[in-house]
Design a protein around this motif. Sequence first.
Motif, PDB file in Angstrom:
ATOM      1  N   ARG A 125      13.491   5.412  49.559  1.00 57.09           N
ATOM      2  CA  ARG A 125      14.380   4.363  49.130  1.00 57.09           C
ATOM      3  C   ARG A 125      15.150   4.818  47.731  1.00 57.09           C
ATOM      4  N   LEU A 126      14.520   5.857  46.893  1.00 57.07           N
ATOM      5  CA  LEU A 126      14.944   6.035  45.797  1.00 57.07           C
ATOM      6  C   LEU A 126      15.658   7.561  45.780  1.00 57.07           C
ATOM      7  N   GLU A 127      15.635   8.376  46.705  1.00 56.43           N
ATOM      8  CA  GLU A 127      16.201   9.594  46.893  1.00 56.43           C
ATOM      9  C   GLU A 127      17.805   9.244  46.943  1.00 56.43           C
ATOM     10  N   PRO A 128      18.341   8.421  47.793  1.00 53.35           N
ATOM     11  CA  PRO A 128      19.817   8.309  47.829  1.00 53.35           C
ATOM     12  C   PRO A 128      20.194   7.979  46.362  1.00 53.35           C
ATOM     13  N   PHE A 129      19.807   7.050  45.674  1.00 49.33           N
ATOM     14  CA  PHE A 129      20.165   6.735  44.544  1.00 49.33           C
ATOM     15  C   PHE A 129      20.221   7.744  43.551  1.00 49.33           C
ATOM     16  N   LEU A 130      19.059   8.451  43.526  1.00 49.53           N
ATOM     17  CA  LEU A 130      19.191   9.826  42.637  1.00 49.53           C
ATOM     18  C   LEU A 130      20.077  10.590  42.950  1.00 49.53           C
ATOM     19  N   SER A 131      20.191  10.680  44.164  1.00 49.47           N
ATOM     20  CA  SER A 131      21.417  11.925  44.295  1.00 49.47           C
ATOM     21  C   SER A 131      22.745  11.463  44.045  1.00 49.47           C
ATOM     22  N   GLN A 132      22.938  10.140  44.083  1.00 51.99           N
ATOM     23  CA  GLN A 132      24.228   9.906  43.644  1.00 51.99           C
ATOM     24  C   GLN A 132      24.293  10.137  42.081  1.00 51.99           C
ATOM     25  N   VAL A 133      23.339   9.430  41.399  1.00 53.50           N
ATOM     26  CA  VAL A 133      23.243   9.916  39.897  1.00 53.50           C
ATOM     27  C   VAL A 133      23.563  11.163  39.563  1.00 53.50           C
ATOM     28  N   ILE A 134      22.761  12.141  40.163  1.00 53.29           N
ATOM     29  CA  ILE A 134      22.960  13.646  39.995  1.00 53.29           C
ATOM     30  C   ILE A 134      24.319  14.144  40.251  1.00 53.29           C
ATOM     31  N   GLN A 135      24.847  13.531  41.449  1.00 55.23           N
ATOM     32  CA  GLN A 135      26.315  14.205  41.716  1.00 55.23           C
ATOM     33  C   GLN A 135      27.180  13.684  40.816  1.00 55.23           C
ATOM     34  N   ARG A 136      27.139  12.378  40.210  1.00 55.14           N
ATOM     35  CA  ARG A 136      28.052  11.755  39.361  1.00 55.14           C
ATOM     36  C   ARG A 136      27.972  12.461  38.069  1.00 55.14           C
ATOM     37  N   GLU A 137      26.742  12.939  37.451  1.00 53.47           N
ATOM     38  CA  GLU A 137      26.543  13.806  36.334  1.00 53.47           C
ATOM     39  C   GLU A 137      27.037  15.242  36.541  1.00 53.47           C
ATOM     40  N   HIS A 138      26.687  15.677  37.789  1.00 52.52           N
ATOM     41  CA  HIS A 138      27.258  17.047  37.936  1.00 52.52           C
ATOM     42  C   HIS A 138      29.091  16.921  37.876  1.00 52.52           C
ATOM     43  N   SER A 139      29.514  15.935  38.504  1.00 51.80           N
ATOM     44  CA  SER A 139      30.865  15.847  38.249  1.00 51.80           C
ATOM     45  C   SER A 139      31.408  15.552  36.918  1.00 51.80           C
ATOM     46  N   SER A 140      30.876  14.984  36.272  1.00 49.97           N
ATOM     47  CA  SER A 140      31.201  14.572  34.857  1.00 49.97           C
ATOM     48  C   SER A 140      31.350  15.934  33.907  1.00 49.97           C
ATOM     49  N   ALA A 141      30.042  16.512  34.201  1.00 47.42           N
ATOM     50  CA  ALA A 141      29.879  17.964  33.716  1.00 47.42           C
ATOM     51  C   ALA A 141      31.131  18.800  33.867  1.00 47.42           C
ATOM     52  N   LEU A 142      31.261  18.969  35.076  1.00 44.33           N
ATOM     53  CA  LEU A 142      32.379  19.669  35.505  1.00 44.33           C
ATOM     54  C   LEU A 142      33.769  19.327  34.799  1.00 44.33           C
ATOM     55  N   GLU A 143      33.925  18.107  34.788  1.00 44.78           N
ATOM     56  CA  GLU A 143      35.351  17.754  34.309  1.00 44.78           C
ATOM     57  C   GLU A 143      35.408  17.741  33.085  1.00 44.78           C
ATOM     58  N   GLY A 144      34.184  17.751  32.220  1.00 45.79           N
ATOM     59  CA  GLY A 144      33.973  18.094  30.824  1.00 45.79           C
ATOM     60  C   GLY A 144      34.350  19.590  30.450  1.00 45.79           C
ATOM     61  N   THR A 145      33.906  20.463  31.404  1.00 46.08           N
ATOM     62  CA  THR A 145      34.344  21.942  31.131  1.00 46.08           C
ATOM     63  C   THR A 145      35.430  22.337  31.596  1.00 46.08           C
ATOM     64  N   GLY A 146      36.235  21.617  32.212  1.00 39.85           N
ATOM     65  CA  GLY A 146      37.756  22.212  32.709  1.00 39.85           C
ATOM     66  C   GLY A 146      37.656  22.756  34.044  1.00 39.85           C
ATOM     67  N   ALA A 147      36.270  22.659  34.621  1.00 34.39           N
ATOM     68  CA  ALA A 147      36.297  23.474  35.858  1.00 34.39           C
ATOM     69  C   ALA A 147      36.775  22.802  36.883  1.00 34.39           C
TER      70      ALA A 147
END
Length: 105
Positions: free
Chosen positions: A83-105
């Motif tokens: 039950r928790l893994e899908p939610f955590l995967s979404q959070v990690i994906q969002r964090e990863h996307s935000s980090a990439l946007e912040g670096t201009g990559a």
Amino acid sequence: MSDYIDDQVAFVVDSWAEAATWPHDPRNAFRTCRQQVDWCSLRAAYLQAWTLYREQPDRYRQMGDRAIERMRGYCSRQAVIARLEPFLSQVIQREHSSALEGTGA
């Protein structure tokens, strides 16, 4: 508890909602509820359990086995991960996307 307790796995005890305060709230403001146990119902449940244990031990054991399986399906490590893994995967994906946007990559 109503998510996993019923008369197939337990001796259900009657209760009612009662206004309550949070233990750590210094204002003692009534902002939550607690379940108040019906003591006559609790006594009856103990008597039912004792009677079933003494007169039908196999049924009592089956009830216990069903309770174990119910809890395994509700709160075992595997059930929680599923039950928790899908939610955590979404959070990690969002964090990863935000980090990439912040670096201009």
